[in-house]
Write a protein that holds these residues in place. Sequence first.
Motif, PDB file in Angstrom:
ATOM      1  N   HIS A 275       0.828  -1.197   0.000  1.00  0.00           N
ATOM      2  CA  HIS A 275       0.000   0.000   0.000  1.00  0.00           C
ATOM      3  C   HIS A 275       0.866   1.252   0.000  1.00  0.00           C
ATOM      4  CE1 HIS A 275      -2.584   3.212   1.595  1.00  0.00           C
ATOM      5  NE2 HIS A 275      -3.565   2.551   1.025  1.00  0.00           N
ATOM      6  N   GLN A 276       2.005   1.177   0.700  1.00  0.00           N
ATOM      7  CA  GLN A 276       2.940   2.289   0.724  1.00  0.00           C
ATOM      8  C   GLN A 276       4.300   1.794   0.236  1.00  0.00           C
ATOM      9  OE1 GLN A 276       2.421   5.732   1.618  1.00  0.00           O
ATOM     10  NE2 GLN A 276       4.324   5.653   0.462  1.00  0.00           N
ATOM     11  N   GLN A 279      10.080   4.849  -0.930  1.00  0.00           N
ATOM     12  CA  GLN A 279      10.318   6.109  -1.623  1.00  0.00           C
ATOM     13  C   GLN A 279      11.238   5.858  -2.813  1.00  0.00           C
ATOM     14  OE1 GLN A 279      11.277   8.208   2.201  1.00  0.00           O
ATOM     15  NE2 GLN A 279      10.137   9.861   1.228  1.00  0.00           N
ATOM     16  N   SER A 336       2.328  -0.733   6.693  1.00  0.00           N
ATOM     17  CA  SER A 336       2.006  -0.920   5.276  1.00  0.00           C
ATOM     18  C   SER A 336       3.226  -0.776   4.386  1.00  0.00           C
ATOM     19  CB  SER A 336       0.948   0.104   4.837  1.00  0.00           C
ATOM     20  OG  SER A 336       1.491   1.412   4.844  1.00  0.00           O
ATOM     21  N   ALA A 337       4.348  -0.314   4.946  1.00  0.00           N
ATOM     22  CA  ALA A 337       5.570  -0.153   4.168  1.00  0.00           C
ATOM     23  C   ALA A 337       6.565  -1.280   4.426  1.00  0.00           C
ATOM     24  CB  ALA A 337       6.232   1.187   4.507  1.00  0.00           C
ATOM     25  N   VAL A 382       7.636   5.595   6.506  1.00  0.00           N
ATOM     26  CA  VAL A 382       7.031   6.778   5.870  1.00  0.00           C
ATOM     27  C   VAL A 382       6.449   7.741   6.899  1.00  0.00           C
ATOM     28  CG1 VAL A 382       6.543   5.572   3.731  1.00  0.00           C
ATOM     29  CG2 VAL A 382       4.830   5.561   5.552  1.00  0.00           C
ATOM     30  N   CYS A 384       4.030   7.272   9.224  1.00  0.00           N
ATOM     31  CA  CYS A 384       2.593   7.238   9.511  1.00  0.00           C
ATOM     32  C   CYS A 384       2.319   7.185  11.011  1.00  0.00           C
ATOM     33  CB  CYS A 384       1.937   6.063   8.806  1.00  0.00           C
ATOM     34  SG  CYS A 384       2.449   4.460   9.453  1.00  0.00           S
ATOM     35  N   HIS A 466       0.295  12.215   9.653  1.00  0.00           N
ATOM     36  CA  HIS A 466      -0.586  11.110   9.278  1.00  0.00           C
ATOM     37  C   HIS A 466      -1.599  10.918  10.397  1.00  0.00           C
ATOM     38  CE1 HIS A 466      -2.028   7.174   7.996  1.00  0.00           C
ATOM     39  NE2 HIS A 466      -1.369   7.328   6.872  1.00  0.00           N
ATOM     40  N   THR A 493      -7.442   7.130   1.311  1.00  0.00           N
ATOM     41  CA  THR A 493      -6.190   6.685   0.702  1.00  0.00           C
ATOM     42  C   THR A 493      -5.301   5.968   1.713  1.00  0.00           C
ATOM     43  OG1 THR A 493      -5.094   8.797   1.166  1.00  0.00           O
ATOM     44  CG2 THR A 493      -6.242   8.590  -0.954  1.00  0.00           C
ATOM     45  N   GLU A 494      -5.696   5.968   2.984  1.00  0.00           N
ATOM     46  CA  GLU A 494      -4.893   5.300   4.001  1.00  0.00           C
ATOM     47  C   GLU A 494      -5.007   3.783   3.865  1.00  0.00           C
ATOM     48  OE1 GLU A 494      -5.929   9.336   5.293  1.00  0.00           O
ATOM     49  OE2 GLU A 494      -7.141   7.613   4.722  1.00  0.00           O
ATOM     50  N   ALA A 495      -4.011   3.095   4.341  1.00  0.00           N
ATOM     51  CA  ALA A 495      -4.025   1.634   4.314  1.00  0.00           C
ATOM     52  C   ALA A 495      -5.201   1.120   5.147  1.00  0.00           C
ATOM     53  CB  ALA A 495      -2.709   1.083   4.859  1.00  0.00           C
ATOM     54  N   TYR A 498      -4.559   0.641   8.798  1.00  0.00           N
ATOM     55  CA  TYR A 498      -4.514   1.845   9.626  1.00  0.00           C
ATOM     56  C   TYR A 498      -5.915   2.225  10.090  1.00  0.00           C
ATOM     57  CZ  TYR A 498       0.233   2.486   7.789  1.00  0.00           C
ATOM     58  OH  TYR A 498       1.544   2.326   7.450  1.00  0.00           O
TER      59      TYR A 498
END
Length: 736
Positions: A275-276, A279, A336-337, A382, A384, A466, A493-495, A498
């Motif tokens: 989901h994320q 970078q 999510s990352a 990220v 969050c 976040h 748009t959040e996972a 979350y």
Amino acid sequence: MKTLVCNCNHTMPLDGPQLTAALGQTIEPHSQLCRREIVRFQRAAQSTEPLLVACTQEAKLFAALAAQTEGVPPPDVRPIRFVNIRETAGWSREAKAASPKIAALLAAAALPEPEPVPTASYHSAGRCLVIGDTESLDMARKLLADGLELTLLDTGRPGGRAAPAALPLQHEHPVHAGRVRSVRGWLGAFEVDIESANPVDLDVCTRCNACLAACPEGAIGLDYQIDLQRCTGHRDCVQACGAIGAIDFNRGPRADTLQVDLVLDLQPQPSLSLHQPPQGYYVPGSDPLALVRAATELRDLKGSFDKPRFFQYDAKLCAHSRNTLLGCHACIDICSAQAVHSRARLRPDQTPPIAEADSILPTAAQKKPFVEQIEIDPHLCVGCGACTTVCPTGALTYAYPRAPEIGARLRTLLLTAQRAGLKRPALLFHSQEAGAELIGQLGRLAAADPRVRGLPAHVIAVPLWHIASVGMELWLSAFSWGAAEILVLSDNTEAPAYLHALQGQMQLTETLLHGMGYRGARLRLLQTADARELDALLAPPRPTGAVPSIQAQFAALPQKRGTLDLALDHLIRHAPAQEVASGAAVIPLPHGAGSPLGAIRVDASRCTLCLSCVGACPAGALADNPLAPQLRFIEKNCVQCGLCVKTCPEDAIRLEPRLLWGPQRSAPQVLNEAQPWRCVRCGKPFGTVQAIEQMVVKLSGHPAFAGDAANRLKMCSDCRVIDMHTRADTTIHDLP
């Protein structure tokens, strides 16, 4: 601090005297501060006094003018701050009643900036791997070729199209054909494992087209790959290629690892489906506009970049693992990352066997010297903050801004608004990018359309990096400081994990509040990306349930559970439910919601008081009694991690989520006790009757305890050793 406010050409009412009284400084509203009255800004900027401008619309203009005005301190000496009061307060149907909210926003904006934290660094030379079919590669090449150093990976013909698109004739970029096996890394440090099984090596191919003309089946297209389903083995293409050697049917699948700085993944199913994603990894999908946006951002990702390390981790508080058993893993599950993972670490007081010294994970023989610990990769994180929200112990804490800094902002907002006359304020947490844009759209609609209400006067917008970074302990603190309602805005748009975690935290918080007598809906998750729908969601009547009669004066602490206890103590002391306010609160909490509060239940008929649970407890909630065979429990310390449940060999322990409040919460409680067994040789007490009797039964068939030797099981450790040596000496003397 000098504060400049502007009614934006008389489009919003500003009450100067009321703001002056609330803030303790003279507030004189302007009407055209960015135009006709710009000289007033220049005069204020020339002062060494800190300056706050209540306008974000023209922040760039003000900053540029300050840089050109003689006598203005440079930004690194005296930065100028900006705050939005227009869309968040002034452009609303209730704007005339919004002065207390405006005062709160100005007061919070005047607080010190968050303290700096260590950073994670990225270094990118602009080496970009583009993954996709021939057509998408060609589109991306045209967008990126003049700004980045490209490598192309052709994944084959897209489904449903008979003829593939053509690769460019000019051999300007390295080209590979095949599939992605794995992707690791982040901006500036990606490693992409690829595999190719096609006979044509695109990096060697000269695009001479000789193979196309020679192939009788037409199995080779302008993508210079062989359709192996159509190829019947004539191999005329190999002869046509000749000494170039780009075609080899005997070559096995080729594996390679590409080291790049950036990845643009144009596959229908991307290689990383997070989901994320990390970078530097872009997945624009099939939307051409998204591809253009991704290309624009990729072109800017050359150079060195820093970002804050958003987290702090204290391994001593972590309830993840004990004695090779895993307990709490909430942070791993929610990320999510995939920045959080568990890793085996050598205990400081242990040395591994030489043969296993380089092993990452412990073998069966190594399990004892190793302990599982949480690790967070700052390059993948990220920011969050969801891991810190679900952490029951506070081992993971949000670092930028820190919890005390977030708490100071919430407390300032609420106390200032109430001091200025706002009754029962509500806080609206939102992301500082998408959420702020949505609130801005709502304000602009309210200014232009009388049917739109805009942000109500009692709702104070609170931007966060976040929305998942703030949870139960700060929500309860906000209620202690006078908030009547907590709203959390999600733009969808959040996972999903979350949002699920936030809903679980809300369920726990409302259960606690209702148990204390604070009835009504106190927390709401607003899910929308549409400004008009947000307007409708904010329309329901304000909550009318009780609030604490006295606002708390405590400040948020760095320790999560310390803040939680302060908030609970204040709310219970002023609770509407008298049995709770008297200090006899027992509030059951829902199972499965990730409660960090609770007790344990021990089945005394099964518990043998082996005390293995005591050694497993990471929070010091379980303890023994050195003077008697007892299992004791301090409920205040329990984090409901479940390690005691997993450790118990008799399956005698169960978790009970709840809040127990009063002196007994901090006092040791006896969960189980037993009559001590007395040594049959010296009479000294050791163990318990139940444990010794079970051991005698279980080891009755063991040769080491056959016959009279069975009595050793009933002896203390000293007498057991004496008995073993006595019998050994007797045996030696009896030998012929």
